[in-house]
Each structure stands twice: as structure tokens, then as C-alpha cells.
Design a protein around this motif. Structure first.
Motif, PDB file in Angstrom:
ATOM      1  N   UNK A 169     -17.493   9.985 -24.373  1.00 36.81           N
ATOM      2  CA  UNK A 169     -18.871  10.386 -24.150  1.00 36.81           C
ATOM      3  C   UNK A 169     -19.548   9.365 -23.261  1.00 36.81           C
ATOM      4  N   UNK A 170     -20.832   9.590 -22.950  1.00 38.93           N
ATOM      5  CA  UNK A 170     -21.588   8.617 -22.178  1.00 38.93           C
ATOM      6  C   UNK A 170     -20.926   8.249 -20.866  1.00 38.93           C
ATOM      7  N   UNK A 171     -20.751   6.955 -20.630  1.00 40.97           N
ATOM      8  CA  UNK A 171     -20.108   6.486 -19.396  1.00 40.97           C
ATOM      9  C   UNK A 171     -18.670   6.977 -19.293  1.00 40.97           C
ATOM     10  N   UNK A 172     -18.051   7.231 -20.440  1.00 43.49           N
ATOM     11  CA  UNK A 172     -16.653   7.629 -20.448  1.00 43.49           C
ATOM     12  C   UNK A 172     -16.380   8.994 -19.848  1.00 43.49           C
ATOM     13  N   UNK A 173     -17.409   9.810 -19.671  1.00 41.08           N
ATOM     14  CA  UNK A 173     -17.179  11.135 -19.083  1.00 41.08           C
ATOM     15  C   UNK A 173     -17.907  11.319 -17.755  1.00 41.08           C
ATOM     16  N   UNK A 174     -18.321  10.229 -17.132  1.00 38.92           N
ATOM     17  CA  UNK A 174     -18.851  10.312 -15.780  1.00 38.92           C
ATOM     18  C   UNK A 174     -17.725  10.691 -14.810  1.00 38.92           C
ATOM     19  N   UNK A 175     -18.093  11.116 -13.623  1.00 40.02           N
ATOM     20  CA  UNK A 175     -17.093  11.536 -12.642  1.00 40.02           C
ATOM     21  C   UNK A 175     -16.113  10.405 -12.331  1.00 40.02           C
ATOM     22  N   UNK A 176     -16.642   9.215 -12.121  1.00 39.93           N
ATOM     23  CA  UNK A 176     -15.766   8.080 -11.811  1.00 39.93           C
ATOM     24  C   UNK A 176     -14.865   7.743 -12.994  1.00 39.93           C
TER      25      UNK A 176
END
Length: 537
Positions: free
Chosen positions: A508-515
Motif C-alpha cells: 500500500x502507500x508508497x509500495x504501490x506507486x508506479x515507480x
């Protein structure tokens, strides 16, 4: 089948384990569970099937966070301090151990649940269920149809026998006649059988175990040795288990702040204060080596971040940084520990592997910047350990349960108390600084990038160290903490349990950003290229 909860230990629950790998919950927790499972088998293990619930955290993270590594090492009785732990796949194959991981929907209540079927070379099969509760601590909860409570701090004798009601007392009396009185005895009936689980502070002689196996009506015996550094006994008692109790005790028994930590652990472990100090000195040496090893430069293929800790000194020399030598020393020291961890170097999880840089990096970095002695740094660790005990008693160190506020956040509160001790503050100031530091991080999510314990973990560890110094200075200057430490800890636990599952150590959060998703694809591809198959070896 219940037993009283024993007090937390500084060396079991807070300052430790000493290990290699990305995560204490995943690597050390898995290793300790597997070690106990291994001990329960009469022969060499040849097959293990491990189930993770699809709704738990292990389903998505067991590979990247090192669960597979820890479990294999535990089955092989391989210490997590061994430099070859990252060769677990090859070593398990060479040992003839087949391990299969399955992701199923079986309704596990705890996000760190393990359901296991184990077979040895004799054809013996056992079924266990266990949980990793955070910071490397575990609880074995089920053996076959029986409920159990095994945490790895006792010598455990489990005797399965005929469960006819008139025979129950007779079996227990026979066992006691051979082993002597136990510290605790737990009994559980099921499927016409009886499980007698007797817990001892001392080891049981092999001759006694052999005699037990020959008792009429006994169908199975399991003997387990402790897997935790501090063992337990029936007379285990501590002088305080909350901050409020500590401060009440301090009113009547004045000491330096760090001495309350020494006294607590000597009572908890039933050992001398000198032995406790010696143990902490050993831990400090490992922490110092982790800092120095990281600053010397680290290399490891399977990680996201390269070596960066040396950049602080160069940038400082070039006048690029805000002039603050102690803080910059802390930043590079925390980074160095995290880089040692990410390159499979030896570290101390304090209180967890994901937060292993905050406390030692703050204490050692600040201590070196201020030219303090090793003794003063060690004193800081004792105060930090005591704050960690209060946190463990009233909350958890598991990000799967409470988010990163219970890992980097807890480490920050512990470090704040340590800084106050290092500056000569009182035990009241140490406790208040911990409360302020924890108040500053409520709601901190755990959202790892690329299924690795690196980003944003590094930044959160550094934030924790900076927050610790600021909070310590606030209290030393006379600021009001407003909310007492115990209430702050309880609030953090409530907030953590309210966080969405996606913000508690999953994607979740940063873990599922595009990068982050692009990084995840790269790390998964690297793993698949190195493994013979996905999910097993």
C-alpha cells in the motif's frame, strides 16, 4: 489451555535478536518457529509444507522479507549469525529438505500465521500452527488437535497419552516422579487423547526422557529446548512493567536512569547485574561493528539502494550540508547500519530489523560526535531497552499489526530516552522524552517499496533519530510532555490497529506507486531467475 503472560525481557523482546537478513519478524521469527518444529521431529526433516493465509501479510511478503530464508535456516539449525544464511536455498537442497509454500484462504486470525505439515526421514508427520508476533518473538499455538502456548523461553516437555478421564491425574504424577516439579503444567484434551505440557527452567536429562517414553499409555513425547537468549522460570518476576510503575519505584529507590534497566533485566532473567552488563556490552560491540562495516562500504546484488553512508562526510567537507555535526554523524551512522543489514551483515534488531538503524545509529553517532565513552553509550541502551519493554507490554513491535509507528516509531522513542540518559538526565526526563518522540510519529504507515525492507525504511530510521534528538532536547529544556508515556503507547496501539491492512507491511502507500511497482517487477524477476521454481525449492 492458558498460562499467565510472563514479563517481557530487554534481550528477548527489545534489544535483539542478533541476526542477518531484512526483517526480524520474517527472518528471526520464521527461524525460531522452524527451529522448534525441527526439534519436535525424531528424525531428519525431509519435507515441509507451509501455508500462509491469503489475507495475512506473509502471503505477499514471505519471499522479499526473508521468511523463506529464516524458515529454511531454522529447519537446518543454522544460526542467523552465520555468514552463509543467504545461501539457504542451496544449503536446504544439499540437506535434502523440500520446502513448499502455499497461499490459501483458511481464515487465519493473525497476519503472521504459519500452518505447517512436517515430515521426517522415518515417515513421522506433525502438524503445527504458530504466529510471529513482532521483533523475532513467536508463539506456537497448535500441535495437531491440541492448543499450546510455547514461546521458546522454557525447556518444554509435551507428553501425549491416552485421554481417559480417570487416567489423567495418574499420568501427571508419573511424569513428575521422573522429572520433578515443573514451573508450569498445561493440559489439553482432544480426540480421546491428553496432552500434558510441562515447562521447566532447567534442562531434562536424556535418561529421564527415555524413561518417559517407556511409560504405559504414553503415545508420543516431544522435548524442546529454548530458542530465546533469556530463559524463563516459574518464579519470574519484575519490579515494574509500565512507566507509571517505574516512576513510582524510582520515587522510593533513587538510582541513575540506566540502572533501572539493569535491575529490571537481572530480575527478569534471574541473573546478576554484572552478567546483564556484560551481555549489553557484547550487543554494543555488534552495533559498533555494523556502523563501521557500513561506513567502510557494502556490496550486495539483491537490494534497491547502494552504499550511501560515505556521502555525508564528503558533502559536509564541501559545505553542502546544514552545519550540524552531531546530527550529520547520526544520519550517516543510521545509514551505515541499514546498509550493513541490506548487505546481509550482522546487526542487532532493536527493536526490529526494519528499524535496526535508528537506535544504534543515534546512540553511536551522537556518542562519537560528542566524544562520549562506550560506557555512556551502553547506559543509553539500558534506558532504551526499558522503554522498549513498556512498549512491548502494552502494544506490539509488529508492523503487520500496527504499522511503522511500532517499529521505527518505537525505535525513535527508545532512542530519545537513550539520548537523555547520555546527556545526564533523570529517569523522569527519559520517560517523558520517549513519550514526546512517540507522540510525534502517531499513524506512521509501513509501506515498503519493491517487497524490500529498504525504502522508505532508511528515511524513516533517520527521521526516528532526528526526532529522538529533538524530543530529548525539548524535555531537557523543560518542555511539557502533556501525555504520559503509558497513555501514548496505548494510543499508538489503538491507532495501529485502526490502520488499513494495506498500510501495515503490505503493498500500500508508497509500495504501490508506479515507480514502486516497476521496482517490484525487477526484484521478482531477479528472484525467479535465481530460483528453480516459484514458491518452492
Amino acid at each position: 489451555m492458558m498460562m499467565e503472560k510472563l514479563p517481557c525481557s530487554i534481550f528477548n523482546d527489545v534489544i535483539g535478536p542478533v541476526m542477518r537478513g531484512p526483517s526480524s519478524s520474517h527472518v528471526a521469527g520464521a527461524a525460531r518457529i522452524a527451529n522448534l518444529v525441527r526439534q519436535s521431529m525424531p528424525g531428519r526433516i525431509v519435507k515441509a509444507v507451509v501455508d500462509f493465509d491469503i489475507n495475512g501479510s506473509l502471503a505477499a511478503s514471505h519471499t522479499g522479507h526473508g521468511t523463506d530464508m529464516g524458515f529454511a535456516c531454522g529447519l537446518m539449525d543454522m544460526p542467523l549469525s552465520d555468514p552463509d544464511v543467504d545461501q539457504y536455498e542451496r544449503l536446504a537442497k544439499e540437506a535434502g529438505i523440500d520446502i513448499e509454500y502455499r497461499i490459501l484462504d483458511y481464515g487465519a486470525v493473525h497476519p503472521g500465521n504459519y500452518r505447517m505439515e512436517i515430515m521426517d526421514e522415518t515417515g513421522k508427520v506433525r502438524h503445527w500452527e504458530a504466529i510471529a508476533v513482532g521483533g523475532g518473538m513467536i508463539e506456537m499455538q497448535k500441535l495437531e488437535d491440541f492448543r499450546v502456548t510455547i514461546c521458546g523461553d522454557f525447556y518444554e516437555l509435551l507428553v501425549i497419552c491416552d485421554g481417559k478421564e480417570p487416567e489423567k491425574q495418574k499420568y501427571e504424577e508419573k511424569i513428575r516422579s521422573l522429572t520433578g516439579d515443573s514451573d508450569y503444567t498445561l493440559k489439553e484434551s482432544g480426540s480421546g487423547r491428553l496432552l500434558i505440557n510441562m515447562k521447566y527452567a532447567s534442562a531434562i536429562d536424556d535418561k529421564v526422557l527415555k524413561a518417559l517414553k517407556e511409560l504405559e499409555g504414553v503415545t508420543d513425547i516431544i522435548y524442546l529446548k529454548p530458542v530465546l537468549p533469556t530463559h524463563s522460570g516459574g518464579d519470574c518476576a519484575v519490579p515494574y512493567s509500565t512507566a507509571e510503575e517505574l516512576l513510582e519505584y524510582a520515587d522510593m529507590h533513587p538510582m541513575e536512569a540506566w540502572e533501572y534497566g539493569v535491575y529490571y533485566e537481572s530480575c527478569r532473567g534471574g541473573t546478576t547485574k554484572e552478567a546483564v552488563i556484560d551481555r549489553m556490552n557484547e550487543i554494543l560491540k555488534i552495533m559498533e561493528n555494523a556502523v563501521d562495516g557500513g561506513l567502510d562500504g557494502t556490496q550486495y546484488q539483491d537490494r534497491i539502494l547502494g552504499a550511501q553512508s560515505q556521502k555525508i562526510d564528503q558533502a559536509e567537507k564541501e559545505g553542502k550540508l546544514v552545519p550540524c555535526t552531531p546530527l550529520n554523524m547520526v544520519i550517516k551512522s543510521i545509514t551505515a547500519v541499514m546498509e550493513t543489514k541490506s548487505s546481509m551483515g550482522l546487526i542487532v534488531a532493536a527493536p526490529t530489523c526494519g528499524s535496526c538503524g535508528c537506535l544504534p545509529g543515534t546512540i553511536i553517532g551522537l556518542g562519537r560526535a560528542m566524544d562520549l565513552s562506550r560506557e555512556e553509550m551502553m547506559k543509553g541502551l539500558f534506558v532504551a531497552g526499558l522503554i522498549g519493554v513498556f512498549f512491548a507490554e502494552q502494544a506490539t513491535f509488529s508492523a503487520e499489526v500496527g504499522g511503522c509507528q511500532v517499529e521505527c516509531g518505537a525505535g525513535s522513542g527508545m532512542a530519545a530516552a537513550a539520548v537523555v540518559q547520555m546527556m545526564g538526565g533523570t529517569i523522569w526526563q527519559c520517560v517523558d522524552a520517549a513519550s514526546v518522540a512517540l507522540q510525534n510519529i502517531t499513524g506512521l504507515a509501513c509501506d515498503p517499496v519493491g517487497n524490500r525492507v529498504e525504502v522508505p525504511c532508511l528515511g524513516k530510521n533517520i527521521m526516528g533519530g532526528s526526532n529522538a534528538i529533538s524530543s530529548a532536547n525539548m524535555i531537557l529544556a523543560g518542555y511539557d510532555k502533556v501525555i504520559p508515556l503509558d497513555e501514548t503507547i496505548q494510543a499508538i496501539y489503538e491507532i495501529g490497529r485502526s490502520l488499513p491492512l494495506e498500510l501495515r507491511c503490505t503493498f500500500g502507500g508508497l509500495g504501490k506507486t508506479r515507480t514502486a511497482l516497476e521496482i517490484l517487477k525487477k526484484t521478482e524477476r531477479h528472484f525467479k531467475e535465481d530460483a528453480d521454481c516459484s514458491g518452492c525449492f
